[in-house]
Enzyme design. Structure first.
Site, short mmCIF file in Angstrom:
data_model
loop_
_atom_site.label_atom_id
_atom_site.label_comp_id
_atom_site.label_asym_id
_atom_site.label_seq_id
_atom_site.Cartn_x
_atom_site.Cartn_y
_atom_site.Cartn_z
N LYS A 105 -18.08 -0.31 -7.35
CA LYS A 105 -17.08 0.13 -6.39
C LYS A 105 -16.72 1.57 -6.72
O LYS A 105 -16.17 1.87 -7.78
CB LYS A 105 -15.87 -0.79 -6.52
CG LYS A 105 -14.79 -0.52 -5.54
CD LYS A 105 -13.84 -1.70 -5.56
CE LYS A 105 -12.48 -1.29 -5.08
NZ LYS A 105 -11.51 -2.36 -5.26
N ASP A 148 -4.02 -8.80 -1.27
CA ASP A 148 -4.95 -8.73 -0.14
C ASP A 148 -5.86 -9.94 -0.13
O ASP A 148 -7.07 -9.81 -0.04
CB ASP A 148 -5.74 -7.42 -0.20
CG ASP A 148 -6.26 -7.02 1.17
OD1 ASP A 148 -7.07 -6.08 1.24
OD2 ASP A 148 -5.89 -7.68 2.17
N GLY A 161 -11.54 1.85 3.20
CA GLY A 161 -10.69 3.01 2.96
C GLY A 161 -10.77 3.50 1.54
O GLY A 161 -10.66 4.69 1.27
N TYR A 162 -11.00 2.59 0.60
CA TYR A 162 -11.02 2.97 -0.81
C TYR A 162 -12.29 3.69 -1.19
O TYR A 162 -12.38 4.35 -2.20
CB TYR A 162 -10.89 1.71 -1.68
CG TYR A 162 -11.99 0.71 -1.40
CD1 TYR A 162 -13.22 0.83 -2.02
CD2 TYR A 162 -11.81 -0.30 -0.47
CE1 TYR A 162 -14.24 -0.05 -1.73
CE2 TYR A 162 -12.82 -1.18 -0.16
CZ TYR A 162 -14.04 -1.04 -0.80
OH TYR A 162 -15.07 -1.89 -0.48
N GLY A 183 -20.96 -2.45 1.09
CA GLY A 183 -19.66 -2.54 1.73
C GLY A 183 -18.98 -1.20 1.68
O GLY A 183 -19.36 -0.33 0.90
N LYS A 193 -16.81 3.17 -1.27
CA LYS A 193 -17.97 2.34 -0.97
C LYS A 193 -18.31 1.40 -2.11
O LYS A 193 -17.97 1.66 -3.26
CB LYS A 193 -19.19 3.23 -0.71
CG LYS A 193 -19.19 3.86 0.66
CD LYS A 193 -20.53 4.50 0.94
CE LYS A 193 -20.60 4.92 2.40
NZ LYS A 193 -21.80 5.68 2.71
N VAL A 194 -18.99 0.34 -1.77
CA VAL A 194 -19.49 -0.57 -2.80
C VAL A 194 -21.01 -0.55 -2.75
O VAL A 194 -21.61 -0.70 -1.69
CB VAL A 194 -18.99 -2.01 -2.58
CG1 VAL A 194 -19.52 -2.92 -3.66
CG2 VAL A 194 -17.48 -2.05 -2.54
#
Ligand SMILES: *[C@@H]1O[C@H](CO)[C@@H](O)[C@H](O)[C@H]1NC(C)=O
Ligand SMILES: *[C@@H]1O[C@H](CO)[C@@H](O)[C@H](O)[C@H]1NC(C)=O
Ligand SMILES: *[C@@H]1O[C@H](CO)[C@@H](O)[C@H](O)[C@H]1NC(C)=O
Ligand SMILES: *[C@@H]1O[C@H](CO)[C@@H](O)[C@H](O)[C@H]1NC(C)=O
Ligand SMILES: *[C@@H]1O[C@H](CO)[C@@H](O)[C@H](O)[C@H]1NC(C)=O
Ligand SMILES: *[C@@H]1O[C@H](CO)[C@@H](O)[C@H](O)[C@H]1NC(C)=O
Length: 929
Positions: A635, A731, A617-618, A614, A620-621
């Site tokens: 993460k 969220d 914006g933060y 995944g 990648k995972v």
């Protein structure tokens, strides 16, 4: 409030209307959004959500992918974030002439593997040039000049085997010029396709490596002026037979010219002034292409001036002042017609033959020949020339008298010109009274603009000026618009791009050049400003402007936050972490492990692409396998979404204390080498979103959906009521609810949560964060965050579970749709048309009506009217109980595939979308950085 709510709904609705026909690839759109989120002065045409479909200024697409980002001269402000890496199809990136763009170039720029042209001329970038630029193998044009880059020239640039234009001039680069070595490390000598090495005005040191040049090269312009280079010019340069311009002036070079220098038969401009050259004056006889030679301010010594000075056929200019030249200047054999200037100021010349004033400019001031009585009146003994003023004259018309900032063009029309400095880095004439040079420039500029269909009326040049620091020659360029009195953004971008990317080719005498564009403040005629008067379009524009302003405010807030974070991270609380985990500075961890960067690198196969599960914006995972065999999700925060050290520490301390079977558990973390990573347990069965969309192949029957809702509600209630301090998720959405092996719901992604730490328990004011479609309108309007904002999002999630529709789909907002068709006096509340057909097909979904009623209470406009999560949990438990089921049973029986359960022929509501669900959401995420 009622009105405000309506505005929000309208806004969401209209926003989505624009999405429906989107031609832009959603990854590109979200990448662009995230990249430009905090930028200022974005073009006015950037309205809506479809850059490719609605012709955003400066953006070009090829089959829905963004391939060109040309934004020079817009006075943009902000930073170049790592989000640039999302635009993987980019072949052209030009952000030149935006001095408000500052900060470092993110290393992720190296992921733009298709980039052919990268121009960042005249911006405010600083820090090192990232090594990763060397991996842009397709690059042919690289212009990083006129910034504040520091550090060394990365040797990785030697890997740019296709590069033609390499401009690093006017920065603060230091250290040696890198060449390849016997350990196989690359260097600039490998750039066999390069025609331009422009490295002037830096702080380069060391000698010029002999290896830098050889006969396989195609270099035309070699500019290393205004550095601190020592030693001699290597003789290998004589092998580069293509060389036309050589500038090594303003260094600390010594000795003389190399052997075989005369082999450089195409050399036209030779600039060696202001060094410590100490040989006799070189013999340039036979170098018949030479037009301009400047050897001044050295220690060249000669008794008598060599004849090439006056006889070389193309030579216009010989500047030999400030040397140790003596004897006679002999012009008795005549001189070339092309000669314009011989400058011998500050030498020891004693005689001129024949002793009469030649018809080119001769300067012998401060030589013995001019020190005798009476001769100082001779023209050649006068102090050197000044450049006569010039300004493009009117074209057979009388200049108009213009109001305010308008200027009369050469065609005598008042308008707002686009302006900048046009700078020659190696001028090859010195007769500035001969205006035909200027005329040539004007004509070629105009031809280029017209050929490229830029609406240009005329160009004007003025203020000729020779900068004695750099010896560059500059002119002010004014480009006047035709048709209207000002350029629109398209016009400015196009002109600036033609100049920043060297598409305009000047006459030889001016080449090589650069352009430095000014900010243009007179835009007009943008789309939107004269749009039609239908209410809808006005609505869209208003709505979108509101959004843009909010996003901007959020961006500003985020920047401020980040600055604060950076400040506090200076008190690094992690100093003794690894060594001394039990000390007071170590975080209070309950079960969460500390991982080293190396460990995680190993577990994720070097953070390989194939391990990526995944991104957003933060960052990648990644999926990883620990040494124990345990699967984890890692993460990894992107550079710009990092928190300060103190915040990060607080967060992991908190997360490590949060344990609940409906929350994704934290396994550990890594804080090392400038990385912030959180290691979570790996949840096998994907997200609720993927299940509802049919993507994961896991179909949930009605009862399973009830249990998923219950599980998620319990997880959230725990965060609200039992975590200490309480946590607001902010969220909640179907892609943040994961399904484990037994299809139990687990709430994820509360790692970004805002803690409720404010003194007054109740609400916190914070930047709006969340996802379109799930956003609590009250929170959105007031930025007052409470647990009830999560309740709103949870209500939307409940509606998603019963309808299998996305919150906003084809311009329709799920909350509104349910309200519209809902009729409590009818069977199934009249919801047949919008319910997920797969759950009402087989058996009657028990308790569905109550479930929908509860959902509608969660999405009440006023936060105060919504239930708490604890109440939601109780109600869902009741619904399940009334349906005759045990809310706490953990059966795994409903893990059927979608096809098995629903029959292959049922058209799934998500299935017929032409764009992917996951692609849409990140793009509408309202989250700073
Ligand atoms: C240059 O390219 C080679 C081959 O692709 C690669 O092995 C090497 O690491 C690169 N060197 C640098 C400094 O980027
Ligand atoms: C020029 O230099 C490059 C890189 O060092 C090398 O590959 C090439 O063989 C050299 N050419 C000649 C003619 O020496
Ligand atoms: C020129 O200068 C260099 C460096 O200062 C010195 O080593 C060399 O001897 C000088 N050569 C002549 C001919 O004076
Ligand atoms: C000659 O160069 C030196 C430094 O190399 C500088 O200090 C001096 O001012 C220069 N002289 C002239 C006349 O430009
Ligand atoms: C002259 O050139 C130097 C170096 O490029 C630059 O810093 C300076 O601003 C220029 N001066 C003017 C008046 O343009
Ligand atoms: C900008 O100006 C050009 C030429 O005048 C025109 O063709 C174009 O439509 C304008 N663009 C916008 C967005 O108004």
């Amino acid at each position: 409030m009622e009105l405000q709510h309506k505005v929000i709904l309208l806004l969401l609705l209209l926003f989505h209307l624009l999405l429906v026909s989107a031609q832009t690839d959603s990854r590109d759109y979200s990448g662009l959004t995230s990249l430009t989120q905090s930028w200022t002065n974005k073009p006015q045409s950037w309205v809506g959500t479809d850059p490719c479909g609605s012709n955003w200024d400066g953006i070009r697409c090829t089959s829905s992918r963004i391939t060109q980002l040309k934004l020079p001269g817009l006075n943009l402000g902000g930073q170049l974030s790592s989000a640039i890496q999302s635009l993987t199809e980019l072949d052209t990136l030009d952000l030149s002439y935006n001095p408000g763009l500052t900060g470092k170039i993110p290393p992720e720029i190296g992921n733009l593997k298709k980039l052919k042209s990268l121009a960042l001329v005249g911006c405010g970038f600083s820090g090192p040039i990232p090594d990763s630029i060397g991996s842009l193998k397709q690059l042919t044009f690289l212009a990083l000049n006129s910034n504040k880059f520091s550090g060394n020239i990365p040797r990785s640039l030697g890997n740019l085997s296709n590069i033609n234009w390499l401009d690093l001039a006017e920065n603060q680069l230091e250290g040696p010029i890198p060449v390849s070595d016997d350990q196989g490390r690359p260097g600039l000598d490998l750039l066999l396709e390069a025609q331009h090495f422009h490295m002037g005005s830096n702080k380069l040191t060391g000698t010029i490596p002999s290896k830098l040049f050889n006969s396989s090269m195609k270099l035309e312009h070699v500019l290393f002026d205004s550095n601190q280079l020592q030693g001699t010019i290597p003789s290998s340069i004589s092998l580069v037979s293509t060389l036309e311009v050589m500038r090594f002036d303003r260094n600390k070079l010594s000795g003389g010219l190399p052997l075989n220098f005369k082999n450089l038969g195409k050399l036209s401009e030779l600039y060696l002034a202001h060094n410590n050259f100490n040989s006799s004056l070189p013999d340039l006889t036979g170098m018949n292409s030479l037009t301009y030679v400047d050897l001044s301010n050295n220690s060249f010594n000669s008794s008598d001036i060599p004849s090439w000075v006056s006889s070389l056929p193309e030579l216009t200019t010989a500047i030999l002042g400030d040397n140790l030249l003596s004897g006679t200047l002999n012009l008795s054999n005549g001189y070339s017609n092309n000669l314009q200037l011989i400058n011998l100021v500050d030498n020891s010349i004693t005689a001129l033959q024949p002793n009469k004033v030649p018809n080119f400019q001769l300067i012998l001031a401060n030589n013995p020949i001019c020190l005798e009585n009476g001769v100082s009146q001779l023209s050649y003994c006068k102090v050197p020339q000044v450049i006569p003023a010039y300004s493009t004259p009117p074209n057979n018309c009388s200049p108009a008298s213009c109001s305010s900032n308008q200027i009369s063009s050469p065609n005598c029309k008042c308008s707002f010109p686009y302006t900048g400095l046009l700078i020659s880095r190696a001028l090859s004439f010195s007769n500035y009274s001969n205006t035909s040079y200027y005329k040539d420039l004007e004509q070629t500029l105009l031809d280029t603009f017209h050929k490229q269909n830029v609406p240009v009326d005329s160009v004007s040049l003025s203020n000729p000026f020779r900068n004695s620091t750099s010896d560059n020659f500059q002119l002010t360029l004014d480009v006047f618009p035709s048709q209207t009195d000002r350029f629109n953004t398209t016009g400015v971008l196009t002109i600036a791009f033609l100049l920043s990317n060297q598409i305009y080719k000047p006459p030889e005498f001016f080449s090589p050049y650069i352009f430095k564009g000014d900010a243009y403040g007179f835009y007009g005629g943008e789309p939107g400003s004269k749009s039609s008067n239908t209410g809808i379009i006005v609505g869209v524009v208003v709505a979108v402007s509101v959004l843009v302003v909010l996003a901007l405010l959020a961006g500003i807030y985020a920047i401020r936050q980040k600055r604060n974070a950076r400040r506090s991270s200076e008190l690094n609380p992690f100093v003794n972490w690894e060594q001394n985990k039990n000390s007071g500075t170590a975080p209070q961890l309950k079960g969460a492990r500390w991982f080293s960067f190396e460990e995680l690198k190993k577990y994720t196969n070097n953070f390989s692409e194939s391990n990526t599960v995944g991104s957003g914006g933060y960052g990648k995972v990644y999926q990883g396998v620990l040494a124990s065999g345990e699967l984890v999700a890692i993460k990894r925060a992107a550079q710009e979404s990092m928190q300060g050290a103190v915040e990060f520490k607080t967060e992991i301390e908190l997360l490590s204390r949060v344990h609940h079977k409906n929350l994704v558990g934290l396994v550990g973390f890594c804080y090392e080498k400038g990385e912030q990573m959180l290691v979570y347990e790996y949840i096998a069965n994907g997200t609720v979103m993927d299940s509802l969309s049919g993507k994961s192949g896991i179909w949930m029957d009605w009862v399973r959906r009830l249990k998923v809702a219950l599980g998620a509600a319990r997880g959230l209630a725990y965060l609200h009521e039992l975590a200490n301090p309480p946590i607001i998720h902010r969220d909640i959405k179907s892609s943040n609810i994961l399904l484990d092996n037994h299809l139990n719901a687990k709430v994820a992604d509360f790692g970004l949560s805002k803690l409720l730490v404010d003194s007054e328990r109740g609400h916190v004011t914070t930047q709006v964060k969340g996802t379109m479609g799930y956003l609590d309108p009250e929170y959105y309007m007031t930025q007052q965050l409470t647990e009830k904002s999560d309740v709103y999002s949870f209500g939307v999630l409940m509606l998603e579970l019963v309808t299998a529709r996305r919150p906003i789909e084809q311009g329709k907002y799920i909350v509104r749709e349910v309200m519209r068709v809902m009729d409590t006096s009818k069977d199934l509340y009249n919801l047949h048309s919008i319910l997920d057909q797969t759950i009402i097909k087989a058996t009657r979904p028990k308790g569905l009506e109550k479930f929908v009623l509860l959902a509608m209470r969660c999405v009440k406009e006023y936060a105060a009217d919504r239930p708490t999560m604890a109440e939601v949990v109780k109600e869902i438990e009741n619904i399940i109980g009334h349906a005759g089921l045990n809310p706490n049973s953990e059966s795994a029986t409903t893990s059927e595939t979608y096809e098995e359960a629903s029959g292959v022929n049922v058209q799934h509501p998500y299935g017929d979308e032409d764009f992917s669900y996951s692609g849409v959401f990140p793009s509408t995420r309202v989250e700073p950085q």
